[in-house]
Design a protein around this motif. Structure first.
Motif, PDB file in Angstrom:
ATOM      1  N   HIS A   1       0.955  -1.141   0.031  1.00 49.84           N
ATOM      2  CA  HIS A   1       0.213   0.068  -0.027  1.00 49.84           C
ATOM      3  C   HIS A   1       0.850   1.171   0.001  1.00 49.84           C
ATOM      4  O   HIS A   1       0.377   2.350   0.336  1.00 49.84           O
ATOM      5  N   SER A   2       2.077   1.050  -0.380  1.00 44.53           N
ATOM      6  CA  SER A   2       2.956   2.063  -0.286  1.00 44.53           C
ATOM      7  C   SER A   2       3.100   3.361   0.987  1.00 44.53           C
ATOM      8  O   SER A   2       2.893   4.353   0.950  1.00 44.53           O
TER       9      SER A   2
ATOM     10  N   GLU B   1      -3.066   9.378  16.838  1.00 44.44           N
ATOM     11  CA  GLU B   1      -2.545  10.213  15.801  1.00 44.44           C
ATOM     12  C   GLU B   1      -2.398   9.630  14.380  1.00 44.44           C
ATOM     13  O   GLU B   1      -2.443  10.110  13.350  1.00 44.44           O
ATOM     14  N   VAL B   2      -2.165   8.261  14.348  1.00 44.07           N
ATOM     15  CA  VAL B   2      -2.422   7.684  13.052  1.00 44.07           C
ATOM     16  C   VAL B   2      -3.779   7.312  12.393  1.00 44.07           C
ATOM     17  O   VAL B   2      -4.040   7.643  11.609  1.00 44.07           O
ATOM     18  N   PHE B   3      -4.864   6.898  13.423  1.00 43.75           N
ATOM     19  CA  PHE B   3      -6.023   6.522  12.779  1.00 43.75           C
ATOM     20  C   PHE B   3      -6.951   7.355  13.114  1.00 43.75           C
ATOM     21  O   PHE B   3      -8.111   7.487  12.456  1.00 43.75           O
TER      22      PHE B   3
ATOM     23  N   ARG C   1      -9.093   4.468   2.793  1.00 42.51           N
ATOM     24  CA  ARG C   1      -7.774   4.970   2.409  1.00 42.51           C
ATOM     25  C   ARG C   1      -8.058   5.041   0.694  1.00 42.51           C
ATOM     26  O   ARG C   1      -8.469   4.315   0.090  1.00 42.51           O
ATOM     27  N   ASP C   2      -7.990   6.376   0.346  1.00 41.77           N
ATOM     28  CA  ASP C   2      -7.902   6.539  -0.952  1.00 41.77           C
ATOM     29  C   ASP C   2      -9.382   6.037  -1.735  1.00 41.77           C
ATOM     30  O   ASP C   2      -9.368   5.670  -2.796  1.00 41.77           O
ATOM     31  N   GLY C   3     -10.369   6.620  -0.633  1.00 40.39           N
ATOM     32  CA  GLY C   3     -11.750   6.454  -1.335  1.00 40.39           C
ATOM     33  C   GLY C   3     -12.176   4.884  -1.036  1.00 40.39           C
ATOM     34  O   GLY C   3     -13.378   4.663  -1.477  1.00 40.39           O
TER      35      GLY C   3
END
Length: 607
Positions: A177-178, A191-193, A222-224
């Motif tokens: 997922h880069s 902070e992450v989620f 993520r990304d729609g």
């Protein structure tokens, strides 16, 4: 005050005991470089005996050293360099190499003088680095295997401290997922989620800090695209059993979740289809015959309140079809099968059911379930019966047309000659002959109604009450002979557009049949009224012998009659007339109680 020899000896003994108890190699060195004492551990590291070491000069030992820079030194050079620099404490890691055997040993060397000026004794401490390096090497290999394992996993392995800060993260998910590790490392779960997702995760983490492993699921966009995950969290404890952190394994379950959601959606679509379809979908266990599922359409056909009370679609089977149904149930295991049978439905009405069933096998090709579709085909059966009657009616019509044609021509000639001979005959005889011929013509006309149902007729606005009054007047004498009375309830109804003679003929046939059924006398009730919008009804109820269920179903068939000498054409003609007027005629009857005939006629002819 000088120590006595006893005290000195006692001190030496204490020092010897202390040095031997130490896990490191100890060498006590005089300022001139003479080895005053070496413990057993030091001799073992040097692979020399006590006599080889004690009393010998340090730089005479058969060794040279290399430092971290790989520079080679003799022991003498190294020691003189140390004395020259007069360092308070000297520590170095060296490789000690034997000049004779080539034996090499990695050591950590620490030299501490007893005073600052190096004018007194000094102690050399030797620590074997071989074991330490082996341990470090094993640890490195273990870490490499761990990193190789976790970094090749499709799952994501992560660690959190007690503040829920990411301290480590591994796995191929980030590469796919880069996502870089820096996206997580040093950041808290919140902070992450984000606050919404982190709320559930933090709740699970608090339980883990209490020493309880936790399992939970969550989703993120993520990304729609919505992604689904599940994680297992376990506590990290120290030697004292205290929780110092959290280790978790997170798995991307998006594909399986989508399949699960798709399956649920598919099941919901099937459920909606099955629950709203008129056909009955059902499934039962093959061995126990327990019903596992049945759709709601069952209630309408079997008149059941709740599907929980239903045992099978093979309940309330007509007695004449029970044997065939039992044989059919045994045949299902051989493959897809179909059967048509009757049941006693609502109000004990006989209904026709068509059931198609097939076996379902498991992975071992063993039958473990039976599924099927059942449908109510009563209307279809009734239409087939009507079609059969219609076919008979067509044959009778063709026969009637031929008979009418063959009779009418000679009858016309006979009637003509009788009229010519009327002057030579008595009036009574001629009137009787002509009257009977008119009667024959009337019968022929009824035949033609069957033969040509769509022949041109003249329709007029008429009142059905008038027809009833005329019919009762006409049949009153015949009724009196059988001790039958009439009771009428004629409402004010709108006129109907009809062919008067045909409707009158139908009423005559119905009332005449009622009279003939009442051998023991009684009352015939005749009533009229408005039915819904645009219809008028005529209801004739007798107190005759009644008609059985099987015989009732055959009324209107050609050549079928309840009368001993009847041929069944009268009722058949009546049905045809009502049909041509776009009306309807129904029969209700119970044996030894009576029969009710209801005729519906429209006030306007339908197109």
């Amino acid at each position: 005050m000088r120590e006595t020899s006893f005290e000195l000896q006692n001190t030496k003994q204490m020092m010897h005991t202390f040095y031997e108890a130490v896990n490191n190699g100890i060498i006590v060195l005089e300022p001139c470089g003479t080895i005053l004492y070496a413990n057993t551990k030091a001799c073992g590291m040097l692979r020399l005996s006590d006599s080889d070491v004690e009393g010998a000069f340090l730089y005479e030992l058969p060794f040279f050293i290399t430092d971290l820079n790989k520079e080679k030194w003799s022991l003498k050079e190294a020691y003189l360099h140390l004395i020259k620099n007069k360092t308070r404490e000297f520590q170095i890691e060296i490789d000690l190499i034997c000049k004779h055997t080539g034996f090499s040993s990695a050591l950590s060397v620490s030299i501490i003088p007893f005073n600052k000026e190096w004018s007194d004794l000094s102690v050399i401490t030797l620590t074997d680095n071989q074991q330490l390096k082996r341990t470090e090497k094993k640890l490195n290999r273990s870490q490499q295997r761990f990193y190789s394992l976790v970094n090749s996993m499709e799952d994501t392995v992560f660690t959190l401290d007690t503040n829920f800060v990411h301290t480590g993260i591994y796995g191929r998910w980030m590469e796919k997922h880069s996502v870089k590790p820096s996206y997580f490392l040093g950041k808290t779960v919140r902070e992450v989620f984000g606050a919404e997702i982190a709320e559930g995760q933090e709740k699970a983490c608090h339980l883990v800090l209490q020493g309880k492993s936790q399992f939970y699921e969550w989703s993120n966009v993520r990304d729609g695209e919505r992604l689904y995950y599940q994680a297992i969290l376990s506590p990290i404890t120290n030697d004292q059993g205290q929780v110092e952190g959290i280790v978790g394994v997170s798995r991307d379950i998006t594909q399986s979740k989508r399949m699960e959601l798709g399956l649920r959606e598919s099941e919901e679509r099937f459920r909606q289809f099955a629950e709203n379809a008129k056909d009955i979908f059902w499934m039962q266990d093959y061995n126990t015959h327990q019903l596992l599922y049945i759709s709601k359409a069952y209630k309408q056909i079997w008149d059941a309140e709740e599907t929980d009370l239903i045992e099978s679609v093979f309940t309330n089977v007509h007695s004449e079809d029970q044997e065939a149904v039992l044989a059919f149930i045994k045949m299902i295991a051989q493959g897809e099968s179909q059967i048509e049978y009757r049941i006693h439905g609502k109000n004990n009405r006989v209904r026709w059911i068509r059931t198609r069933a097939f076996p379902i096998t498991n992975g071992e090709e063993e039958i473990y379930r039976i599924a099927g579709i059942s449908e109510d085909i009563t209307d279809l059966k009734e239409k087939e019966e009507l079609l059969r009657k219609s076919d008979k009616l067509t044959v009778v019509g063709e026969l009637a047309a031929g008979i009418a044609h063959e009779i009418r021509n000679p009858l016309t000639s006979i009637k003509g000659f009788v009229q010519l001979m009327k002057a030579d005959m008595e009036d009574l005889h001629s009137e009787i002959i002509l009257s009977e011929m008119d009667r024959i013509e009337s019968i022929i006309t009824e035949f033609l109604v069957l033969a040509k149902p769509h022949q041109e007729t003249f329709f007029q606005q008429r009142n059905v009450n008038d027809f009833i009054k005329q019919t009762i007047t006409l049949l009153d004498s015949e009724a009196n002979l059988k001790n039958v009375q009439f009771e009428t309830h004629l409402m004010d109804v709108p006129q109907i557009l009809c062919e008067g003679n045909q409707i009158k003929q139908v009423i005559i046939n119905v009332i005449k049949n009622a009279i003939e059924s009442m051998n023991n006398g009684g009352t015939i009730f005749v009533e009229t009224g408005a039915h819904d919008e645009g219809y008028v009804f005529i209801k004739v109820t007798d107190q005759g012998v009644g008609i059985g269920e099987e015989r009732l179903a055959r009324l209107g068939e050609p050549f079928y009659s309840n009368k001993e000498k009847g041929i069944g054409l009268g009722l058949m003609v009546s049905l045809k007339i009502i049909e041509n007027h776009h009306g309807n005629i129904t029969f209700e009857s119970m044996l030894d109680i009576g029969t009710t005939v209801t005729i519906l006629l429209p006030t306007k002819l339908l197109p």
